[in-house]
Design a protein around this motif. Structure first.
Motif, PDB file in Angstrom:
ATOM      1  N   ALA A   1       0.833  -1.211   0.000  1.00 39.78           N
ATOM      2  CA  ALA A   1       0.000   0.000   0.000  1.00 39.78           C
ATOM      3  C   ALA A   1       0.867   1.260   0.000  1.00 39.78           C
ATOM      4  CB  ALA A   1      -0.935  -0.007   1.210  1.00 39.78           C
TER       5      ALA A   1
ATOM      6  N   GLU B   1       2.332   1.767  -3.471  1.00 42.89           N
ATOM      7  CA  GLU B   1       1.280   2.246  -4.374  1.00 42.89           C
ATOM      8  C   GLU B   1       1.020   3.735  -4.151  1.00 42.89           C
ATOM      9  OE1 GLU B   1      -2.010  -0.394  -3.668  1.00 42.89           O
ATOM     10  OE2 GLU B   1      -1.095  -2.012  -4.838  1.00 42.89           O
ATOM     11  N   ALA B   2       0.998   4.184  -2.896  1.00 45.15           N
ATOM     12  CA  ALA B   2       0.788   5.606  -2.602  1.00 45.15           C
ATOM     13  C   ALA B   2       1.965   6.441  -3.092  1.00 45.15           C
ATOM     14  CB  ALA B   2       0.575   5.810  -1.099  1.00 45.15           C
TER      15      ALA B   2
ATOM     16  N   THR C   1       1.302   6.592  -6.958  1.00 47.91           N
ATOM     17  CA  THR C   1       0.095   7.290  -7.423  1.00 47.91           C
ATOM     18  C   THR C   1      -0.034   8.704  -6.880  1.00 47.91           C
ATOM     19  OG1 THR C   1      -1.262   6.341  -5.669  1.00 47.91           O
ATOM     20  CG2 THR C   1      -1.193   5.139  -7.747  1.00 47.91           C
ATOM     21  N   VAL C   2       0.360   8.933  -5.635  1.00 52.10           N
ATOM     22  CA  VAL C   2       0.200  10.260  -5.035  1.00 52.10           C
ATOM     23  C   VAL C   2       1.412  11.140  -5.308  1.00 52.10           C
ATOM     24  CG1 VAL C   2      -0.143  11.532  -2.877  1.00 52.10           C
ATOM     25  CG2 VAL C   2      -1.316   9.350  -3.228  1.00 52.10           C
TER      26      VAL C   2
ATOM     27  N   ALA D   1      -0.976  15.076   1.020  1.00 45.89           N
ATOM     28  CA  ALA D   1      -1.799  13.963   0.528  1.00 45.89           C
ATOM     29  C   ALA D   1      -1.077  12.638   0.734  1.00 45.89           C
ATOM     30  CB  ALA D   1      -2.150  14.166  -0.945  1.00 45.89           C
ATOM     31  N   LEU D   2       0.228  12.626   0.527  1.00 50.63           N
ATOM     32  CA  LEU D   2       0.997  11.396   0.712  1.00 50.63           C
ATOM     33  C   LEU D   2       1.024  10.992   2.182  1.00 50.63           C
ATOM     34  CD1 LEU D   2       2.737   9.120  -0.367  1.00 50.63           C
ATOM     35  CD2 LEU D   2       4.721  10.652  -0.185  1.00 50.63           C
TER      36      LEU D   2
ATOM     37  N   GLU E   1      -1.105  11.667   4.503  1.00 46.57           N
ATOM     38  CA  GLU E   1      -2.449  11.197   4.873  1.00 46.57           C
ATOM     39  C   GLU E   1      -2.704   9.794   4.326  1.00 46.57           C
ATOM     40  OE1 GLU E   1      -4.580  12.488   6.995  1.00 46.57           O
ATOM     41  OE2 GLU E   1      -3.261  14.186   7.369  1.00 46.57           O
ATOM     42  N   ALA E   2      -2.270   9.525   3.093  1.00 42.64           N
ATOM     43  CA  ALA E   2      -2.449   8.191   2.505  1.00 42.64           C
ATOM     44  C   ALA E   2      -1.650   7.147   3.275  1.00 42.64           C
ATOM     45  CB  ALA E   2      -2.032   8.204   1.034  1.00 42.64           C
TER      46      ALA E   2
ATOM     47  N   ALA F   1      -3.419   6.413   6.554  1.00 41.36           N
ATOM     48  CA  ALA F   1      -4.580   5.560   6.294  1.00 41.36           C
ATOM     49  C   ALA F   1      -4.136   4.113   6.055  1.00 41.36           C
ATOM     50  CB  ALA F   1      -5.372   6.084   5.095  1.00 41.36           C
ATOM     51  N   ALA F   2      -3.058   3.920   5.305  1.00 42.97           N
ATOM     52  CA  ALA F   2      -2.553   2.566   5.045  1.00 42.97           C
ATOM     53  C   ALA F   2      -2.064   1.908   6.335  1.00 42.97           C
ATOM     54  CB  ALA F   2      -1.434   2.615   4.014  1.00 42.97           C
TER      55      ALA F   2
ATOM     56  N   GLU G   1      -5.155   0.763   8.183  1.00 38.11           N
ATOM     57  CA  GLU G   1      -5.786  -0.368   7.491  1.00 38.11           C
ATOM     58  C   GLU G   1      -4.988  -1.658   7.635  1.00 38.11           C
ATOM     59  OE1 GLU G   1      -6.242   0.903   3.436  1.00 38.11           O
ATOM     60  OE2 GLU G   1      -7.542   2.578   4.016  1.00 38.11           O
TER      61      GLU G   1
END
Length: 124
Positions: A24, A27-28, A31-32, A79-80, A82-83, A86-87, A90
Motif C-alpha cells: 500500500a 502504491e501511494a 500514485t500520489v 496527501a501522501l 495522509e495516505a 490511512a494505510a 488499514e
C-alpha cells in the motif's frame, strides 16, 4: 527512489501486516507522489526497547520516515502523509490492550547532491 524506514514497537510485530503495508505504501508513493515503483525501498525496523510517553508497557508506536527527491508541492506531500497514515491504520490489526501512536515524516532529498548506482543483473 523513494527510501522509507518503518520503525515499530515489537509489541506490534503480529498486528502490523508488513507486506500488505509495504504494498500500500509503494502504491501511494507512485500514485500520489509520482515515484517510480521499481525505485521504492522500504526497511522495517522492530524496536523491543522503547520508552513512550510515561513508559507504560501499554503504549506502542509505528513511525514512518519517507525520503523523496525534492520538488513536490506541499499539497502532494500532505496527501501522501495522509495516505500513508490511512494505510497504517488499514494494515494494523486492532490491539485493544495497547494505545498505538502512528506518525509519518516526509523529508526532501536534495536533487543536486543525491547519487545512486544500480548494478545490472548478470545472466546465469
Amino acid at each position: 527512489m523513494p527510501h522509507t524506514t518503518v520503525e515499530y514497537s515489537g509489541t506490534l510485530a503480529e498486528a502490523l501486516d508488513r507486506p500488505a503495508f509495504g504494498k500500500a505504501l509503494h502504491e501511494a508513493l507512485v500514485t500520489v507522489a509520482g515515484g517510480r515503483a521499481d525505485g521504492c525501498k522500504t526497511r522495517f525496523v522492530r524496536h523491543d526497547d522503547l520508552y513512550i510517553a510515561d513508559g507504560s508497557p501499554d503504549r506502542a508506536m509505528v513511525h514512518v520516515e519517507i525520503a523523496l527527491l525534492s520538488g513536490r508541492t506541499p499539497e502532494v506531500k500532505r496527501a501522501l502523509t495522509e495516505a500513508v497514515l490511512a494505510a497504517l491504520r488499514e494494515n494494523t490489526a486492532p490491539t485493544p490492550r495497547l494505545e498505538v501512536q502512528f506518525s509519518v515524516d516526509l523529508r526532501d532529498l536534495d536533487r543536486e547532491s543525491y547519487a545512486r548506482h544500480e548494478e545490472p543483473r548478470t545472466a546465469s
